[in-house]
Design a protein around this motif. Structure first.
Motif, PDB file in Angstrom:
ATOM      1  N   PRO A 241       0.727  -1.205   0.065  1.00  0.00           N
ATOM      2  CA  PRO A 241       0.108  -0.031  -0.097  1.00  0.00           C
ATOM      3  C   PRO A 241       0.720   1.522   0.025  1.00  0.00           C
ATOM      4  O   PRO A 241       1.823   1.434   0.649  1.00  0.00           O
ATOM      5  N   ASN A 242       0.530   2.084  -0.639  1.00  0.00           N
ATOM      6  CA  ASN A 242       1.473   3.350  -1.014  1.00  0.00           C
ATOM      7  C   ASN A 242       1.471   4.153   0.242  1.00  0.00           C
ATOM      8  O   ASN A 242       0.568   4.856   0.841  1.00  0.00           O
TER       9      ASN A 242
ATOM     10  N   ASN B 248       3.061   6.971   0.577  1.00  0.00           N
ATOM     11  CA  ASN B 248       3.078   8.588   0.363  1.00  0.00           C
ATOM     12  C   ASN B 248       1.696   9.233  -0.333  1.00  0.00           C
ATOM     13  O   ASN B 248       1.663   9.902  -1.081  1.00  0.00           O
ATOM     14  N   LYS B 249       0.574   8.228  -0.052  1.00  0.00           N
ATOM     15  CA  LYS B 249      -0.595   8.617  -0.666  1.00  0.00           C
ATOM     16  C   LYS B 249      -0.860  10.207  -0.215  1.00  0.00           C
ATOM     17  O   LYS B 249      -1.553  10.880  -1.203  1.00  0.00           O
ATOM     18  N   ASP B 250      -0.631  10.767   0.745  1.00  0.00           N
ATOM     19  CA  ASP B 250      -0.785  12.253   1.238  1.00  0.00           C
ATOM     20  C   ASP B 250      -0.088  12.820   0.264  1.00  0.00           C
ATOM     21  O   ASP B 250      -0.916  14.088  -0.099  1.00  0.00           O
TER      22      ASP B 250
ATOM     23  N   TYR C 195       0.827  12.163  -3.063  1.00  0.00           N
ATOM     24  CA  TYR C 195       0.315  12.124  -4.400  1.00  0.00           C
ATOM     25  C   TYR C 195      -1.150  12.850  -4.353  1.00  0.00           C
ATOM     26  O   TYR C 195      -1.523  13.368  -5.343  1.00  0.00           O
ATOM     27  N   GLN C 196      -1.925  12.900  -3.057  1.00  0.00           N
ATOM     28  CA  GLN C 196      -3.176  13.625  -3.099  1.00  0.00           C
ATOM     29  C   GLN C 196      -3.084  15.144  -3.378  1.00  0.00           C
ATOM     30  O   GLN C 196      -3.942  15.661  -4.053  1.00  0.00           O
TER      31      GLN C 196
ATOM     32  N   TYR D 277       0.139   1.386  -7.920  1.00  0.00           N
ATOM     33  CA  TYR D 277      -0.297   1.163  -6.631  1.00  0.00           C
ATOM     34  C   TYR D 277      -1.768   0.675  -6.584  1.00  0.00           C
ATOM     35  O   TYR D 277      -2.614   1.186  -7.125  1.00  0.00           O
TER      36      TYR D 277
ATOM     37  N   ASN E 272      -3.609   0.798  -3.932  1.00  0.00           N
ATOM     38  CA  ASN E 272      -4.695   1.583  -3.307  1.00  0.00           C
ATOM     39  C   ASN E 272      -4.792   3.056  -3.942  1.00  0.00           C
ATOM     40  O   ASN E 272      -5.191   4.036  -3.181  1.00  0.00           O
ATOM     41  N   ILE E 273      -4.433   3.170  -5.066  1.00  0.00           N
ATOM     42  CA  ILE E 273      -4.765   4.635  -5.852  1.00  0.00           C
ATOM     43  C   ILE E 273      -5.344   4.454  -7.184  1.00  0.00           C
ATOM     44  O   ILE E 273      -4.541   3.475  -7.921  1.00  0.00           O
TER      45      ILE E 273
END
Length: 361
Positions: free
Chosen positions: A152-153, A155-157, A159-160, A176, A178-179
């Motif tokens: 699961p990524n 660094n999703k925040d 990328y957001q 990923y 989860n994206i």
């Protein structure tokens, strides 16, 4: 807002820009809410968000999390040329990556885009640092190879933040799970199947495999590997199937005791599918030191058709390389021009037969 041939999000953009130019909305003023714009123009929330994100990307607006969207400094949009693309991959200087970058650069330069390069060394925190630095630039888009993509990524925040600014993202090599995003990648499942099928056709029935555990490519190639063995009703050698991570690379190349473990685990096999050409080359070195002849006693196959595969006369599955880079760049330009577009494509690999594989006696 007149209903014409232009997309509705573009018409909404023009309306807001005109409001700003006329002075009805000034620097640091909060703009209309999404619900107000939806009701006023009878359009969807998605259309509103597309327009707002593009205006943020062009410098007309800025967002504050939890507070809303505001009018930028009047000159901000002039500073944003919209012709800079971030390109982030795991490694810049070696293996197949220069060819991928060349494919990207050739397409983007024809469209008058410049690229800003970054590398992560397949490290999570390095990816975070690179992406954070890129946020300080006026990017029109981002092409990125994900880091440790099977997980699961983390660094999703970050990328957001790209998404919130209307900066489209396209992943290469993997993505990923989860994206939800666009990607261009090799069909690694098919690649693993093709590599294993080649060995099966040469008469091998006990085939080992070495795969990478923290990248989605390794899992895709493994899945193709086992699918092929099941198709031909051949056993999966759990002893002869090995996994390594990014952090294991040093041990794999330098620890001689680890080399002995590899030979022991592959003892009952007659062939091995290797995660990439670099791993395959290391296996050739280990076998050579142990007096194991390739391909007389053992067949070895890699992935990527890198320059080292050519020099080592290694049978391999060819990666699209520059063609993948070119397609990723063309796809990103399409998405920049139409942010409703989602592109998900897997490119077909090719088998290259050389001297490291041979029909079993």
């Amino acid at each position: 807002m007149n209903i014409g041939k232009e997309p509705k999000y573009k018409q909404l953009m023009d309306f807001i820009i005109e409001y700003i130019k006329n002075g009805d909305l000034k620097h640091n003023d909060k703009i209309f809410s999404e619900n107000e714009l939806m009701e006023k123009f009878n359009i969807s929330r998605h259309t509103v968000r597309t327009a707002i994100n593009r205006l943020v990307n062009e410098g007309w607006l800025y967002k504050q999390q939890g507070k809303g969207t505001f009018v930028s400094d009047p000159s901000a949009h002039l500073k944003n040329k919209g012709k800079l693309i971030g390109v982030v991959i795991t490694y810049l200087k070696d293996y197949i990556f220069p060819d991928i970058i060349t494919g990207i650069e050739e397409v983007l330069s024809e469209e008058n885009y410049s690229i800003l390069l970054g590398s992560t060394n397949n490290k999570i925190e390095k990816e975070r640092m690179v992406l954070t630095n890129l946020l300080n630039n006026n990017l029109a888009g981002l092409i990125i190879e994900p880091t440790k993509s099977v997980f699961p990524n983390p660094n999703k925040d970050i990328y957001q933040k790209f998404i919130d600014r209307g900066i489209p993202i396209i992943y290469i090599h993997g993505h990923y799970n989860n994206i939800s995003a666009s990607y261009i990648e090799e069909d690694d499942n098919l690649a693993g199947f093709m590599a294993t099928e080649h060995l099966v056709e040469l008469g091998h029935k006990n085939i080992g495999g070495i795969f990478k555990s923290d990248d989605i490519q390794g899992h895709g190639r493994y899945e193709g590997f086992i699918n092929c063995l099941r198709k031909h009703d051949l056993p999966i050698s759990e002893k002869g199937t090995m996994w390594f991570s990014t952090e294991d690379i040093g041990t794999f190349y330098k620890d001689e005791s680890y080399s002995k473990i590899i030979i022991e685990r592959l003892r009952d096999c007659t062939a091995v599918v290797c995660y990439n050409d670099q791993i395959a080359l290391r296996i050739l070195e280990i076998f050579d030191k142990a007096g194991i002849n390739v391909p007389e006693n053992y067949s070895v196959i890699g992935f990527d058709n890198s320059k080292i595969a050519e020099s080592a006369k290694l049978t391999t599955i060819a990666h699209p390389k520059s063609a993948l880079g070119s397609k990723a760049a063309k796809s990103l330009i399409k998405i920049i021009n139409n942010q409703n577009l989602v592109i998900k494509e897997k490119m077909r690999p090719t088998l290259i037969v050389r001297e490291s594989s041979k029909k079993i006696k």
